[in-house]
Structure formats: C-alpha cells, structure tokens
Design a protein around this motif. Structure first.
Motif, PDB file in Angstrom:
ATOM      1  N   GLN A  56       4.008  -0.497   0.315  1.00 33.16           N
ATOM      2  CA  GLN A  56       4.584   0.025   1.560  1.00 33.16           C
ATOM      3  C   GLN A  56       3.752  -0.415   2.750  1.00 33.16           C
ATOM      4  O   GLN A  56       4.286  -0.802   3.803  1.00 33.16           O
ATOM      5  CB  GLN A  56       4.626   1.555   1.489  1.00 33.16           C
ATOM      6  CG  GLN A  56       5.249   2.225   2.702  1.00 33.16           C
ATOM      7  CD  GLN A  56       5.246   3.733   2.572  1.00 33.16           C
ATOM      8  OE1 GLN A  56       5.334   4.285   1.488  1.00 33.16           O
ATOM      9  NE2 GLN A  56       5.122   4.408   3.702  1.00 33.16           N
ATOM     10  N   SER A  57       2.435  -0.396   2.588  1.00 37.53           N
ATOM     11  CA  SER A  57       1.527  -0.830   3.657  1.00 37.53           C
ATOM     12  C   SER A  57       1.686  -2.323   3.939  1.00 37.53           C
ATOM     13  O   SER A  57       1.661  -2.759   5.091  1.00 37.53           O
ATOM     14  CB  SER A  57       0.083  -0.513   3.258  1.00 37.53           C
ATOM     15  OG  SER A  57      -0.815  -0.898   4.268  1.00 37.53           O
ATOM     16  N   SER A  60       5.227  -2.923   5.741  1.00 40.87           N
ATOM     17  CA  SER A  60       5.284  -2.424   7.121  1.00 40.87           C
ATOM     18  C   SER A  60       4.223  -3.043   8.003  1.00 40.87           C
ATOM     19  O   SER A  60       4.296  -2.973   9.230  1.00 40.87           O
ATOM     20  CB  SER A  60       5.123  -0.900   7.129  1.00 40.87           C
ATOM     21  OG  SER A  60       3.834  -0.523   6.644  1.00 40.87           O
ATOM     22  N   ASN A  61       3.201  -3.646   7.330  1.00 37.46           N
ATOM     23  CA  ASN A  61       2.078  -4.232   8.068  1.00 37.46           C
ATOM     24  C   ASN A  61       1.409  -3.210   8.978  1.00 37.46           C
ATOM     25  O   ASN A  61       0.944  -3.526  10.067  1.00 37.46           O
ATOM     26  CB  ASN A  61       2.543  -5.443   8.887  1.00 37.46           C
ATOM     27  CG  ASN A  61       1.386  -6.332   9.313  1.00 37.46           C
ATOM     28  OD1 ASN A  61       0.346  -6.359   8.653  1.00 37.46           O
ATOM     29  ND2 ASN A  61       1.547  -7.040  10.420  1.00 37.46           N
ATOM     30  N   LYS A  62       1.410  -1.936   8.493  1.00 36.42           N
ATOM     31  CA  LYS A  62       0.791  -0.856   9.245  1.00 36.42           C
ATOM     32  C   LYS A  62      -0.182  -0.092   8.363  1.00 36.42           C
ATOM     33  O   LYS A  62      -0.056  -0.086   7.134  1.00 36.42           O
ATOM     34  CB  LYS A  62       1.856   0.110   9.778  1.00 36.42           C
ATOM     35  CG  LYS A  62       2.789  -0.480  10.813  1.00 36.42           C
ATOM     36  CD  LYS A  62       3.807   0.551  11.261  1.00 36.42           C
ATOM     37  CE  LYS A  62       4.774  -0.025  12.285  1.00 36.42           C
ATOM     38  NZ  LYS A  62       5.792   0.972  12.713  1.00 36.42           N
ATOM     39  N   GLN A  63      -1.141   0.547   8.997  1.00 34.48           N
ATOM     40  CA  GLN A  63      -2.089   1.372   8.260  1.00 34.48           C
ATOM     41  C   GLN A  63      -1.400   2.640   7.764  1.00 34.48           C
ATOM     42  O   GLN A  63      -0.841   3.399   8.557  1.00 34.48           O
ATOM     43  CB  GLN A  63      -3.285   1.750   9.151  1.00 34.48           C
ATOM     44  CG  GLN A  63      -4.173   0.578   9.522  1.00 34.48           C
ATOM     45  CD  GLN A  63      -4.898   0.007   8.320  1.00 34.48           C
ATOM     46  OE1 GLN A  63      -5.374   0.736   7.470  1.00 34.48           O
ATOM     47  NE2 GLN A  63      -4.973  -1.316   8.258  1.00 34.48           N
ATOM     48  N   ASN A  64      -1.415   2.854   6.468  1.00 35.12           N
ATOM     49  CA  ASN A  64      -0.834   4.042   5.866  1.00 35.12           C
ATOM     50  C   ASN A  64      -1.956   5.022   5.550  1.00 35.12           C
ATOM     51  O   ASN A  64      -2.876   4.705   4.795  1.00 35.12           O
ATOM     52  CB  ASN A  64      -0.078   3.662   4.584  1.00 35.12           C
ATOM     53  CG  ASN A  64       0.631   4.838   3.952  1.00 35.12           C
ATOM     54  OD1 ASN A  64      -0.002   5.790   3.502  1.00 35.12           O
ATOM     55  ND2 ASN A  64       1.949   4.773   3.911  1.00 35.12           N
ATOM     56  N   TYR A  67      -2.430   5.845   1.845  1.00 35.35           N
ATOM     57  CA  TYR A  67      -2.990   4.688   1.133  1.00 35.35           C
ATOM     58  C   TYR A  67      -4.461   4.513   1.490  1.00 35.35           C
ATOM     59  O   TYR A  67      -5.288   4.209   0.623  1.00 35.35           O
ATOM     60  CB  TYR A  67      -2.217   3.415   1.472  1.00 35.35           C
ATOM     61  CG  TYR A  67      -2.956   2.167   1.052  1.00 35.35           C
ATOM     62  CD1 TYR A  67      -3.103   1.849  -0.302  1.00 35.35           C
ATOM     63  CD2 TYR A  67      -3.558   1.335   1.991  1.00 35.35           C
ATOM     64  CE1 TYR A  67      -3.808   0.723  -0.691  1.00 35.35           C
ATOM     65  CE2 TYR A  67      -4.266   0.210   1.611  1.00 35.35           C
ATOM     66  CZ  TYR A  67      -4.392  -0.090   0.266  1.00 35.35           C
ATOM     67  OH  TYR A  67      -5.106  -1.194  -0.124  1.00 35.35           O
ATOM     68  N   ASN A  68      -4.800   4.683   2.754  1.00 39.63           N
ATOM     69  CA  ASN A  68      -6.197   4.559   3.174  1.00 39.63           C
ATOM     70  C   ASN A  68      -7.089   5.575   2.468  1.00 39.63           C
ATOM     71  O   ASN A  68      -8.248   5.282   2.126  1.00 39.63           O
ATOM     72  CB  ASN A  68      -6.312   4.736   4.689  1.00 39.63           C
ATOM     73  CG  ASN A  68      -5.756   3.542   5.452  1.00 39.63           C
ATOM     74  OD1 ASN A  68      -5.613   2.454   4.892  1.00 39.63           O
ATOM     75  ND2 ASN A  68      -5.438   3.736   6.719  1.00 39.63           N
TER      76      ASN A  68
END
Length: 483
Positions: A56-57, A60-64, A67-68
């Motif tokens: 998913q991260s 979306s190329n975004k910080q989740n 997940y982090n």
C-alpha cells in the motif's frame, strides 16, 4: 545478514510452515536465525499485514503510519542480535506483487533493513491440485464463487497457477541465482517432509527438538463445501470467530481432508482438462529452466477414470452426526467464550473491590491511625510503659508515683475532650478496633509486659483498700517470670 523471503504460493503448506517457524522461534535463534514477531499478524503466524501495508505504501508513494510502526519494530528487533538469517513469509507476496515495478520497490525496501543477501523461496504446486485447493479456500474465505470455471475466466487462478509468469518477474528483479524453487510434492521434499525441506532450503540442519504441529488449512470435503457456502450467505465466513461471526474455524475442524472418497471434492472434468491445457506450456518452461533433469514438472494426469464429485447428492445418517458435532462444538465454544468473559468481568470487579478496600484502609490509617497505635494510647499500656522506663534507676523509682499520676490525669482529660467532640459530631467517633487491617497484629501488644503491668496497676488502684498494692507486687513478680 541474509534475508529468506518466502513468497508462497498459496495452498503449498504456507500456514503450516509459518506456524512451525513461530512455534520454534527460540530454537531457530540458537542457530542465529530470526523469525520476526514484530511484524507478525496479531491472530495468525505470518507477516501478511506487514506485506499488505508495505505494498500500500509503495502504490500510494506515501508514508503509511502503521507500516512505519511495523518497520521501526522490525529494525529494532533485528538490531538486538547479530542474526545470520532472517525469514519473512507471506503467500500474499506472490499473489499481490504482480507488477514488476512493485517487486523492484520491494527489493529496495528489503535492502534498507541491512540485508547483504536476499533469497526468494517459492513452492510450486501442480495447477490441478492448486485449483482444487483454491476452490476450498474460496468457500472458507467467503469469496464470491467457488472458482469452478476455466482459467481464462479466473483471475485468481491465473495469478497463482501461472508459475512461468511469476518466476520470470522475480528472476528479472532478484536474479535467477537468488530464487529457490521447490516443488510442493511429498516425493520431492527433502526426506519426504515439507518442514524439513524448508529448513534444508535455508541452509539449516534439522533439530530433533523442533516441535511439529498438526497440518493447517486442509481442503474441505463436500459436507464442508455445502455447509460453509450456506453459512457464507449469512456472513458467517472467515476465520476470526472471536472478533467476527466467522465459523470457518469450525468447518475446518470438522469437515476437512475426509478419508471417505464419496466426500472428496472433484471439480467438473472439462474444467480439469482446461487447466491441464492452459498451463502445460508454463509448466514446461519451469521444467526446462529449473528442473531439466525431470521428464515432466508434474505427473501427467490421467482423466480416463476421472469421476466428477462437486455436489453433495445424498445425506447419510453419519453425515448428520458430524453436523450435530459441528453445531455442538460451536455452542460449547460460544458458552466457553461467554464464561471466560464473565470470569474476566468478575476478576475485574474483584480487583476493583481490592483496590477500594486498600484505599479505604489507607484512609483509615491516615485519619484514625492504626489499631497498634490505639492500643499503645490506652491507659493500661501507657502506665505499664512508664513503670518499665522509670524502674531502671533509683531516681526513676522515686518519680514513678508522680509520672503515673500525670499520665492518668492527662489520659482522663484527653478522653473528656474526645467525648465532647463526638457528641457534637458522631462521625468523628473512632471505628471499632476489629475493622482495622492490622487488628490481629495489634492484639499481640496486649500480651506485652507494658500492657500487663498497666492492667495490674489499674486493678490495684481499684482495690487498694483490700490490699491491692500488696497484690500488685506479687503480680509484677509473676509477670516478669512469664514474660
């Protein structure tokens, strides 16, 4: 540190492998091999949630944030020891990472955890067996259909059964030399055992202390198929019974891997033939690329005597008995869950009561002192204590009458003040000694010499005209001998 990423495929004993690794984590660590629990699913043994959030991260190329958190926990777990090998496992990797660019990003992320080397482990199963098992899984997981259709109309089967397509993508990103390909076939397993085969594949020796568990997630029989399909209509599919209403865990327990051939699920013959034809070329490519010594990748399927069996056509009395056991197990488990919850609630109430009692005791200590202090403030104890203290010198003996008279008068005055206070405000009255938490301990003070002497003196004062003081002398000698 080397990463062994077990990517599936589905229906190749992945659940059994994952549960085995989790159960034997401590033994694996003796060989500097880590099975990370920081990224393990809460209710299962694999790393599915971590993999899902990672993809998913990437997409979306975004910080989740979630997940982090997983990522930080994994880094922390790996930094605690100098591991030689680390195993990450989820069959969802093969199923979800179908885009090559996502696999490329996956490789970049894995490297960031400090792995010098990365190996991809994949088990391949005969598409015919895989398809049959997927039909069972579709019912367990309450998918929209039983997958009883030809490959071209079955996107899930196309993704999981097309081994050539899978291997070409992963080879391109990780290199063929880093792909460990195993066949899901007992005759191909190292020493004829799946778990020993997996351990051997990652370069470890088998330890006889490894705990072997029962097989997980077997194919349902026809009773299980029919029953679970109907339960799915009432949204009773899925595994997490404790958190949802899924009953699959019970269907799995009572209706899987039947020895009765009449209950063995056998898809339509024309569908089976379509899978043979569709994946023949793919299987041949895999054979040439990884198993050139074999004549065929998987044994040839003879359909001349094949008997379809995908619908339950007759209900026998013993089948009803199994369904009754299934229902009884659900009721028993539900009652046990309710009983456990009630016990948890009662335990919580008991804890609250203990806390309240402790709080009440602390309040009594702060407001009224202790039972021990109250006995020490009684006239008997104060008089006896003064007699002992002043009997240690000649001057003290001379002072005793005056000291005792002073203590008696002061005690009388304190009692008068106390009585006046409680007359104005009854709530100021001291509680009974028996209500104090140290009551039993305080009672021991009444056996002390101080208390006994004080009692003897008070008694002597009341009977001085009848020789009370003379009796006191004899009483003092007796007390000194006894105490």
């Amino acid at each position: 540190m080397t990463a062994y990423v077990h990517i599936g495929t589905m229906k190749t004993g992945t659940t059994s492998i994952q549960k085995f690794l989790y159960t034997n984590k401590a033994i694996l660590e003796k060989y500097n091999c880590c099975y990370p629990i920081s990224i393990k699913n809460h209710f299962r043994w694999a790393h599915h949630s971590f993999i899902g959030l990672l993809l998913q991260s990437i997409k979306s190329n975004k910080q989740n944030l979630q997940y982090n958190q997983y990522s930080f926990s994994l880094q922390k777990e790996l930094s605690c020891n100098q591991y030689d090998k680390v195993i990450i496992t989820s069959e969802n990797i093969q199923y979800l990472f179908i885009d090559e660019k996502h696999i490329v990003e996956f490789k970049k992320i894995i490297k960031k955890y400090g792995f010098k080397k990365n190996y991809i482990i994949i088990y391949l199963r005969d598409p015919l067996e895989l398809y049959t098992s997927l039909c069972s899984q579709s019912v367990k997981d309450a998918w929209d259909n039983r997958l009883i259709n030809i490959p071209i109309d079955n996107s899930k089967a196309l993704t999981i059964c097309h081994h050539q397509n899978t291997l070409q993508k992963w080879m391109k990103v990780f290199g063929k030399e880093n792909i460990i390909v195993r066949l899901f076939d007992k005759n191909e397993f190292y020493q004829g055992d799946l778990l020993k085969d997996f351990i051997h594949s990652i370069g470890l020796e088998w330890d006889d202390k490894f705990q072997i568990l029962e097989k997980e997630n077997e194919t349902l029989d026809l009773i299980g198929f029919e029953l679970q399909q109907r339960l799915n209509c009432y949204l009773l599919g899925g595994y997490e019974y404790a958190n949802k209403n899924g009953l699959t865990v019970f269907t799995d327990k009572h209706f899987q891997n039947s020895k009765d051939l009449r209950l063995k699920f056998q898809p339509p013959k024309e569908i089976i033939q379509s899978y043979i034809d569709y994946f023949e070329e793919s299987n041949e490519w895999v054979r040439k690329e990884f198993f050139p010594h074999k004549e065929r990748l998987f044994p040839k399927k003879d359909l001349s005597d094949y008997k379809e069996n995908y619908e339950l056509k007759e209900m026998k009395p013993e089948y009803w008995d199994r369904i009754a056991e299934f229902i009884a197990d659900i009721v028993k488990t539900k009652n046990q869950i309710i009983a456990n919850k009630e016990q948890m609630i009662q335990n919580q109430k008991n804890k609250i009561q203990i806390l309240e009692k402790t709080k009440d005791n602390l309040y009594k200590y702060s407001k009224y002192g202790t039972a021990k202090t109250r006995i020490q403030n009684q006239l008997s104890y104060k008089l006896g204590q003064a007699m002992i203290v002043n009997s240690k010198s000649i001057l003290g003996y001379i002072r005793i009458p005056f000291v005792l008279s002073y203590i008696k008068d002061k005690h009388k005055q304190e009692q008068k003040i106390y009585q006046e206070k409680i007359k104005k405000d009854p709530s100021l009255a001291l509680p009974p000694l028996e209500s104090y938490p140290d009551y039993q301990e305080a009672l021991k003070l009444k056996n002390h010499l101080s208390y006994k002497l004080g009692q003897a003196l008070i008694k002597a004062n009341k009977t001085w005209y009848g020789g009370g003081y003379i009796k006191l002398l004899f009483e003092v000698r007796k007390l000194k001998k006894l105490i």
